[in-house]
Structure formats: C-alpha cells, structure tokens
Design a protein around this motif. Structure first.
Motif, PDB file in Angstrom:
ATOM      1  N   ARG A 137       0.578   4.051   6.386  1.00 55.58           N
ATOM      2  CA  ARG A 137       1.048   2.672   6.204  1.00 55.58           C
ATOM      3  C   ARG A 137       2.577   2.612   6.141  1.00 55.58           C
ATOM      4  O   ARG A 137       3.199   1.759   6.789  1.00 55.58           O
ATOM      5  N   LYS A 138       3.178   3.495   5.355  1.00 63.12           N
ATOM      6  CA  LYS A 138       4.639   3.488   5.212  1.00 63.12           C
ATOM      7  C   LYS A 138       5.324   3.730   6.551  1.00 63.12           C
ATOM      8  O   LYS A 138       6.326   3.091   6.879  1.00 63.12           O
ATOM      9  N   LYS A 139       4.779   4.658   7.329  1.00 68.70           N
ATOM     10  CA  LYS A 139       5.393   4.978   8.621  1.00 68.70           C
ATOM     11  C   LYS A 139       5.250   3.817   9.600  1.00 68.70           C
ATOM     12  O   LYS A 139       6.143   3.561  10.410  1.00 68.70           O
ATOM     13  N   MET A 140       4.129   3.106   9.539  1.00 67.39           N
ATOM     14  CA  MET A 140       3.952   1.932  10.387  1.00 67.39           C
ATOM     15  C   MET A 140       4.973   0.854  10.028  1.00 67.39           C
ATOM     16  O   MET A 140       5.604   0.250  10.906  1.00 67.39           O
ATOM     17  N   ILE A 141       5.126   0.605   8.735  1.00 67.47           N
ATOM     18  CA  ILE A 141       6.026  -0.447   8.271  1.00 67.47           C
ATOM     19  C   ILE A 141       7.473  -0.129   8.628  1.00 67.47           C
ATOM     20  O   ILE A 141       8.272  -1.023   8.907  1.00 67.47           O
ATOM     21  N   MET A 142       7.812   1.153   8.664  1.00 61.03           N
ATOM     22  CA  MET A 142       9.170   1.532   9.055  1.00 61.03           C
ATOM     23  C   MET A 142       9.472   1.136  10.500  1.00 61.03           C
ATOM     24  O   MET A 142      10.615   0.840  10.851  1.00 61.03           O
ATOM     25  N   LEU A 143       8.433   1.109  11.336  1.00 60.55           N
ATOM     26  CA  LEU A 143       8.619   0.729  12.743  1.00 60.55           C
ATOM     27  C   LEU A 143       8.468  -0.772  12.959  1.00 60.55           C
ATOM     28  O   LEU A 143       9.118  -1.347  13.835  1.00 60.55           O
ATOM     29  N   ALA A 144       7.583  -1.385  12.198  1.00 56.70           N
ATOM     30  CA  ALA A 144       7.362  -2.835  12.303  1.00 56.70           C
ATOM     31  C   ALA A 144       6.940  -3.334  10.927  1.00 56.70           C
ATOM     32  O   ALA A 144       5.805  -3.082  10.495  1.00 56.70           O
ATOM     33  N   GLU A 145       7.830  -4.022  10.234  1.00 56.73           N
ATOM     34  CA  GLU A 145       7.637  -4.372   8.821  1.00 56.73           C
ATOM     35  C   GLU A 145       6.326  -5.105   8.559  1.00 56.73           C
ATOM     36  O   GLU A 145       5.710  -4.935   7.506  1.00 56.73           O
ATOM     37  N   ASP A 146       5.889  -5.911   9.523  1.00 57.63           N
ATOM     38  CA  ASP A 146       4.673  -6.694   9.307  1.00 57.63           C
ATOM     39  C   ASP A 146       3.430  -6.054   9.936  1.00 57.63           C
ATOM     40  O   ASP A 146       2.386  -6.690  10.041  1.00 57.63           O
ATOM     41  N   CYS A 147       3.541  -4.796  10.339  1.00 54.82           N
ATOM     42  CA  CYS A 147       2.380  -4.095  10.906  1.00 54.82           C
ATOM     43  C   CYS A 147       1.586  -3.457   9.768  1.00 54.82           C
ATOM     44  O   CYS A 147       1.929  -2.372   9.284  1.00 54.82           O
ATOM     45  N   ARG A 148       0.518  -4.138   9.350  1.00 53.35           N
ATOM     46  CA  ARG A 148      -0.271  -3.689   8.204  1.00 53.35           C
ATOM     47  C   ARG A 148      -1.769  -3.824   8.505  1.00 53.35           C
ATOM     48  O   ARG A 148      -2.473  -4.606   7.849  1.00 53.35           O
ATOM     49  N   PRO A 149      -2.264  -3.072   9.496  1.00 53.56           N
ATOM     50  CA  PRO A 149      -3.657  -3.251   9.923  1.00 53.56           C
ATOM     51  C   PRO A 149      -4.691  -2.542   9.042  1.00 53.56           C
ATOM     52  O   PRO A 149      -5.892  -2.781   9.202  1.00 53.56           O
ATOM     53  N   ILE A 150      -4.240  -1.659   8.142  1.00 55.59           N
ATOM     54  CA  ILE A 150      -5.205  -0.924   7.315  1.00 55.59           C
ATOM     55  C   ILE A 150      -5.394  -1.651   5.990  1.00 55.59           C
ATOM     56  O   ILE A 150      -4.456  -1.796   5.205  1.00 55.59           O
ATOM     57  N   LYS A 151      -6.612  -2.123   5.763  1.00 52.79           N
ATOM     58  CA  LYS A 151      -6.933  -2.875   4.561  1.00 52.79           C
ATOM     59  C   LYS A 151      -7.697  -1.989   3.573  1.00 52.79           C
ATOM     60  O   LYS A 151      -8.495  -1.140   3.977  1.00 52.79           O
ATOM     61  N   THR A 152      -7.445  -2.205   2.293  1.00 56.01           N
ATOM     62  CA  THR A 152      -8.127  -1.454   1.235  1.00 56.01           C
ATOM     63  C   THR A 152      -9.267  -2.274   0.662  1.00 56.01           C
ATOM     64  O   THR A 152      -9.089  -3.452   0.345  1.00 56.01           O
ATOM     65  N   LEU A 153     -10.433  -1.661   0.553  1.00 51.60           N
ATOM     66  CA  LEU A 153     -11.541  -2.266  -0.182  1.00 51.60           C
ATOM     67  C   LEU A 153     -11.704  -1.437  -1.448  1.00 51.60           C
ATOM     68  O   LEU A 153     -12.252  -0.330  -1.407  1.00 51.60           O
ATOM     69  N   ARG A 154     -11.140  -1.947  -2.513  1.00 52.82           N
ATOM     70  CA  ARG A 154     -11.011  -1.191  -3.761  1.00 52.82           C
ATOM     71  C   ARG A 154     -12.348  -0.599  -4.207  1.00 52.82           C
ATOM     72  O   ARG A 154     -13.362  -1.285  -4.299  1.00 52.82           O
ATOM     73  N   GLY A 155     -12.305   0.689  -4.470  1.00 49.77           N
ATOM     74  CA  GLY A 155     -13.491   1.387  -4.946  1.00 49.77           C
ATOM     75  C   GLY A 155     -14.477   1.749  -3.858  1.00 49.77           C
ATOM     76  O   GLY A 155     -15.492   2.395  -4.127  1.00 49.77           O
ATOM     77  N   VAL A 156     -14.184   1.352  -2.586  1.00 50.81           N
ATOM     78  CA  VAL A 156     -15.123   1.628  -1.497  1.00 50.81           C
ATOM     79  C   VAL A 156     -14.478   2.479  -0.414  1.00 50.81           C
ATOM     80  O   VAL A 156     -14.917   3.591  -0.132  1.00 50.81           O
ATOM     81  N   GLY A 157     -13.423   1.934   0.215  1.00 52.92           N
ATOM     82  CA  GLY A 157     -12.803   2.676   1.297  1.00 52.92           C
ATOM     83  C   GLY A 157     -11.738   1.847   2.006  1.00 52.92           C
ATOM     84  O   GLY A 157     -11.066   1.028   1.386  1.00 52.92           O
ATOM     85  N   TYR A 158     -11.662   2.009   3.335  1.00 52.18           N
ATOM     86  CA  TYR A 158     -10.617   1.355   4.121  1.00 52.18           C
ATOM     87  C   TYR A 158     -11.192   0.752   5.385  1.00 52.18           C
ATOM     88  O   TYR A 158     -12.272   1.161   5.861  1.00 52.18           O
ATOM     89  N   GLN A 159     -10.429  -0.197   5.953  1.00 53.89           N
ATOM     90  CA  GLN A 159     -10.878  -0.904   7.147  1.00 53.89           C
ATOM     91  C   GLN A 159      -9.657  -1.169   8.040  1.00 53.89           C
ATOM     92  O   GLN A 159      -8.593  -1.594   7.545  1.00 53.89           O
ATOM     93  N   PHE A 160      -9.792  -0.887   9.335  1.00 51.89           N
ATOM     94  CA  PHE A 160      -8.723  -1.175  10.287  1.00 51.89           C
ATOM     95  C   PHE A 160      -9.022  -2.516  10.942  1.00 51.89           C
ATOM     96  O   PHE A 160     -10.073  -2.710  11.554  1.00 51.89           O
ATOM     97  N   ILE A 161      -8.081  -3.439  10.803  1.00 47.39           N
ATOM     98  CA  ILE A 161      -8.205  -4.758  11.414  1.00 47.39           C
ATOM     99  C   ILE A 161      -6.991  -4.974  12.297  1.00 47.39           C
ATOM    100  O   ILE A 161      -5.860  -5.063  11.814  1.00 47.39           O
ATOM    101  N   ALA A 162      -7.205  -5.060  13.611  1.00 45.38           N
ATOM    102  CA  ALA A 162      -6.095  -5.219  14.549  1.00 45.38           C
ATOM    103  C   ALA A 162      -5.382  -6.541  14.290  1.00 45.38           C
ATOM    104  O   ALA A 162      -6.037  -7.586  14.190  1.00 45.38           O
ATOM    105  N   ASP A 163      -4.036  -6.450  14.152  1.00 43.13           N
ATOM    106  CA  ASP A 163      -3.285  -7.687  13.918  1.00 43.13           C
ATOM    107  C   ASP A 163      -2.614  -8.166  15.196  1.00 43.13           C
ATOM    108  O   ASP A 163      -2.703  -7.529  16.228  1.00 43.13           O
TER     109      ASP A 163
END
Length: 233
Positions: free
Chosen positions: A207-233
C-alpha cells in the motif's frame, strides 16, 4: 536433483556449525558468514536460494544488512529475531524480509520455515498453468508475472518477491475477500499463527509503495478480522 544453497549470517559460530551439519543431512548446502559485512560480501560474489539473517549482531546489525541487501537483491530472507521483540519483526518486514522466526527455535521449526519459503519460490518460478493469466491489469495496477514486473499508472512499483506474491494473489481474486489464512498459505507457505502479523506488514508495504506513486491509488481494502480484498479503482 538441485541442492538449495543457503547463507546464514550470524555471529554465533557454534550455532552455525551445528546448522551446517543438520541442514546437510536434510539435503541443503549452508554457508556461513559471521558478520554483516562478511554476509554482504558473500552475497555480492555468489547466488543463494535463501538467506538466514540474525538481527542481533555486533557492528552491522541484521537490519542494516537487510537495508543494504534490498537495494539490489531479491533473494528470500528469513529473519531470526529475539523472542518477543516486536520492533525487530516489524522493522525487518518493512525493510523487505520475507518471513521471521523468533529465537530460541528448534531445528525442525527452522527447517519447516526454510522449506515453506523455498517451496513458494519454486512454485512462483514454475511455468504458469493454463488458468493463470501472465499479465494482470486492473484499474491503475498492472502485473506481469512472467518477469515479476509491477506498475502503477505505467510507473515501476518496486516490490520484493513476497510483496509481489501478495499483490498477485489479491488481484487474481479481485472483488473477493481473501482471508489471512489463505494469504499465509499461498504467500508464505505456512498457516497463520497466533499474534503473527507478517502478512499485515507485507500488505502495508504494498500500500505504501502504491501511494508513493499515486497518492489516491488505494485498491486494497481491509476487512477487519477476516482478510483483504482488491477492488480496482
């Protein structure tokens, strides 16, 4: 049959000699470096399949070695950390370690971690099956699994092998929730253990490396206590 070549960077000479003998009996070739500087010199001269890196060494620490190594080398690194030292674990993962093992550990625990990482690397470098897409392009993120190249808006996204595998796994299942245990099995080759935050740190690094290239590029979402989800922005 290929013999995997390992490097142990640790100032404990007695432990090193014991591991040379033990790992040889398990089919591995282990070389020793008893300081950070010696380890980096060996890495500059030879190719290794895996590095075992102790954090606590006099002079150049394991974290210093990792920082220098990750400038130009993607060899898998298993950090050997003091038991309960959360800061070393977090820093090691942030600097590009693939996994960690707290001391004291048994030889069998170490062997299991080594085999898990090497198995993951071997699977990653095998030819993709018919169902695997060699190029994944979703939103502003593109992965070319044939050459381990990642890009955000046509800018190179510099990832470690483990970070690349995390992102690949999430993108291959875009829109689905990938549980933490599934990520541990796919990325690190082992099950999720209590209080283990390795995958969380790898996701955070991506996530940090993505944001360094494009500040609003945040496609990885956290589902607390479960896992992660990639949502294309």
């Amino acid at each position: 049959m290929k013999t995997d070549k390992l490097l142990l960077i640790d100032d404990d000479t007695e432990l090193g000699e014991l591991l040379v003998e033990f790992l040889a009996s398990e089919g591995f070739s282990l070389e020793l470096a008893h300081s950070g500087e010696a380890g980096l010199a060996k890495l500059a001269e030879s190719r290794y399949d895996l590095v075992l890196l102790d954090v606590m060494m006099p002079g150049m620490s394991g974290l210093d070695v990792l920082k220098a190594l990750r400038g130009n080398n993607t060899v898998p690194v298993l950090m050997l950390t003091a038991k309960g030292d959360e800061l070393d674990k977090v820093l090691g993962l942030e600097l590009g370690a693939d996994d960690y093992l707290p001391k004291p550990y048994s030889h069998r625990e170490l062997l299991a971690r080594i085999r898990a990482l090497l198995r993951r690397v071997e699977m990653d470098h095998s030819k993709p099956g018919p169902a695997v897409q060699p190029v994944l392009s979703l939103g502003r993120v593109t992965l070319d699994t044939r050459v381990y190249k990642a890009m955000v808006e046509k800018q190179d996204l510099e990832l470690t092998q483990t970070e690349f595998k995390v992102l690949q796994t999430l993108m291959e299942r875009a829109g689905q929730v990938v549980t933490k245990n599934e990520l541990y099995q796919t990325v690190l080759g082992r099950p999720l253990e209590p209080y283990d935050r390795s995958i969380d740190m790898h996701v955070s690094n991506v996530r940090k490396k993505m944001i360094m290239l494009a500040e609003d590029c945040r496609p990885i979402k956290t589902l607390r206590g479960v896992g992660y989800q990639f949502i294309a922005d």
